[in-house]
Design an enzyme around this catalytic site. Structure first.
Site, mmCIF file in Angstrom:
data_model
loop_
_atom_site.group_PDB
_atom_site.id
_atom_site.type_symbol
_atom_site.label_atom_id
_atom_site.label_comp_id
_atom_site.label_asym_id
_atom_site.label_seq_id
_atom_site.Cartn_x
_atom_site.Cartn_y
_atom_site.Cartn_z
ATOM 1 N N PHE A 1 0.818 -1.217 0.000
ATOM 2 C CA PHE A 1 0.000 0.000 0.000
ATOM 3 C C PHE A 1 0.855 1.272 0.000
ATOM 4 O O PHE A 1 0.876 2.040 -0.974
ATOM 5 C CB PHE A 1 -0.924 -0.062 1.215
ATOM 6 C CG PHE A 1 -1.784 1.149 1.466
ATOM 7 C CD1 PHE A 1 -2.174 2.003 0.445
ATOM 8 C CD2 PHE A 1 -2.240 1.408 2.758
ATOM 9 C CE1 PHE A 1 -2.983 3.107 0.694
ATOM 10 C CE2 PHE A 1 -3.054 2.501 3.023
ATOM 11 C CZ PHE A 1 -3.410 3.356 1.996
ATOM 12 N N LYS B 1 -4.699 -5.372 0.292
ATOM 13 C CA LYS B 1 -4.468 -5.808 1.673
ATOM 14 C C LYS B 1 -5.594 -6.731 2.145
ATOM 15 O O LYS B 1 -5.593 -7.206 3.280
ATOM 16 C CB LYS B 1 -4.380 -4.595 2.609
ATOM 17 C CG LYS B 1 -3.147 -3.745 2.415
ATOM 18 C CD LYS B 1 -3.197 -2.479 3.280
ATOM 19 C CE LYS B 1 -3.162 -2.810 4.754
ATOM 20 N NZ LYS B 1 -3.214 -1.604 5.605
ATOM 21 N N LYS C 1 7.243 -3.449 16.429
ATOM 22 C CA LYS C 1 7.498 -2.086 15.976
ATOM 23 C C LYS C 1 8.186 -1.254 17.060
ATOM 24 O O LYS C 1 9.041 -0.414 16.776
ATOM 25 C CB LYS C 1 6.192 -1.430 15.529
ATOM 26 C CG LYS C 1 5.619 -2.005 14.241
ATOM 27 C CD LYS C 1 6.543 -1.725 13.066
ATOM 28 C CE LYS C 1 5.995 -2.235 11.756
ATOM 29 N NZ LYS C 1 6.848 -1.884 10.591
ATOM 30 N N TYR D 1 2.704 -7.603 16.976
ATOM 31 C CA TYR D 1 3.006 -6.618 15.933
ATOM 32 C C TYR D 1 3.444 -5.291 16.564
ATOM 33 O O TYR D 1 4.480 -4.732 16.204
ATOM 34 C CB TYR D 1 1.790 -6.409 15.031
ATOM 35 C CG TYR D 1 1.959 -5.276 14.050
ATOM 36 C CD1 TYR D 1 2.846 -5.390 12.987
ATOM 37 C CD2 TYR D 1 1.237 -4.088 14.195
ATOM 38 C CE1 TYR D 1 3.019 -4.349 12.090
ATOM 39 C CE2 TYR D 1 1.403 -3.050 13.298
ATOM 40 C CZ TYR D 1 2.297 -3.180 12.254
ATOM 41 O OH TYR D 1 2.464 -2.130 11.366
#
Length: 336
Positions: free
Chosen positions: A21, A200, A165, A161
């Site tokens: 994206f 996605k 990060k 996730y």
């Protein structure tokens, strides 16, 4: 539109996650505005390989790069031999690192940390070796259920996730203690929507999902109380602006990329129906995620404004209006 006076022509730019994206939008930003820039687009591209939750391991899709004229490389950022070859073959000025396992519902902790954390450090070492400025995708998921406005330094990730990060950001802080000749900027994206997100699949924004529900003649489905479920939704053009400004920042660091304004899911459905000329109402369904669901996100973007000279240009009404023709096109070509 150019977002900086800096001239990227004659520069060599590596974009990872380039068929995704945000990566694909970056590819076309440079191609359209700096035709003499050399763009290297690296992506693992999708295969039939899935995660344990059934979602694709890679969302990269060639259709996001239709019309792209730069160099395309298919490969995994976990492949050290590939990275070494790229390191030898090119002399980069900038690295925009968008590749990641970005599925927040993925349970493969090993793959998530390997891909998002360890490979990032490998790419950062490459950037240092090439004296190339590093701009990478962090995430608002680092905040978890932290209170609004979400502010750098107040993180509480609620899934692997978000954890991965945050670990990337910790690596950045460690490297910034060194005497480096490059800048390193991590961008914590909030809820991004816009063209080239369709591939996605289920993780695409509610904007395009609601849009396609409405175009199919269906009443958009929202959780009960959606007028009180607020998110910082940001249009892709403002995300690209932030990336370009981050390439030559006043100061390295970790910055939020949002609008600084929380809007509701109800707003999205209402604006879409206005733009599409429909009046289908809303179908409210029970929210099964009570107790594990963020009800309010709003980015603190004061440092982003100061050190990146970033200024969001799109209110939700503006973003959806700009996006609506692409929502219709995708519906006709891919959905209908």
């Amino acid at each position: 539109m150019k977002y900086t006076e800096y001239d990227f022509n004659e520069k060599t730019i590596l974009i990872t996650g380039a068929a995704g994206f945000i990566g694909s939008n970056l590819c076309f930003y440079f191609q359209n505005n700096y035709p003499m820039a050399k763009i290297i687009a690296l992506d693992s591209f999708r295969s039939g390989e899935t995660l344990s939750n059934g979602n694709l391991k890679s969302f990269g899709h060639y259709k996001n790069l239709l019309g792209f004229k730069g160099t395309v490389i298919s490969g995994d950022i976990n492949d050290k031999e590939l990275l070494n070859q790229i390191d030898e073959d090119y002399d980069f000025d900038f690295i925009f690192h968008e590749a990641a396992i970005s599925d927040t519902t993925a349970s493969e902790q090993d793959l998530m940390v390997k891909t998002n954390v360890n490979a990032y450090e490998d790419l950062l070492k490459m950037a240092i070796n090439h004296n190339a400025n590093m701009i990478y995708a962090s995430s608002a998921a680092t905040y978890g259920d932290a209170a609004s406005p979400q502010t750098v330094g107040n993180e509480n990730p609620g899934n692997v996730y978000g954890f991965s990060k945050l670990m990337m950001d910790n690596i950045t802080y460690d490297y910034l203690k060194k005497d480096l000749d490059i800048s390193i900027v991590g961008l914590r994206y909030f809820n991004v929507y816009g063209p080239r997100e369709y591939y996605k699949n289920k993780t695409a924004s509610t904007v395009i999902q609601f849009g396609h529900q409405i175009l199919a003649g269906n009443t958009p489905k929202l959780f009960e109380g959606s007028d009180k479920i607020l998110r910082d939704f940001i249009y892709i053009e403002d995300v690209i602006q932030a990336n370009i400004k981050a390439a030559t920042p006043k100061k390295s660091g970790i910055y939020n990329v949002g609008t600084g304004k929380a809007r509701s899911f109800q707003d999205i459905a209402d604006i879409l129906q206005k733009e599409l000329g429909t009046n289908l109402g809303t179908n409210y369904i029970p929210n099964p995620y009570i107790g594990q669901y963020q009800f309010h996100t709003e980015a603190n973007i004061e440092d982003t404004k100061t050190y990146l000279e970033y200024a969001p240009k799109y209110e939700m009404e503006d973003g959806i209006k700009d996006y609506i023709s692409e929502i219709k096109r995708i519906y006709e070509v891919e959905v209908k």
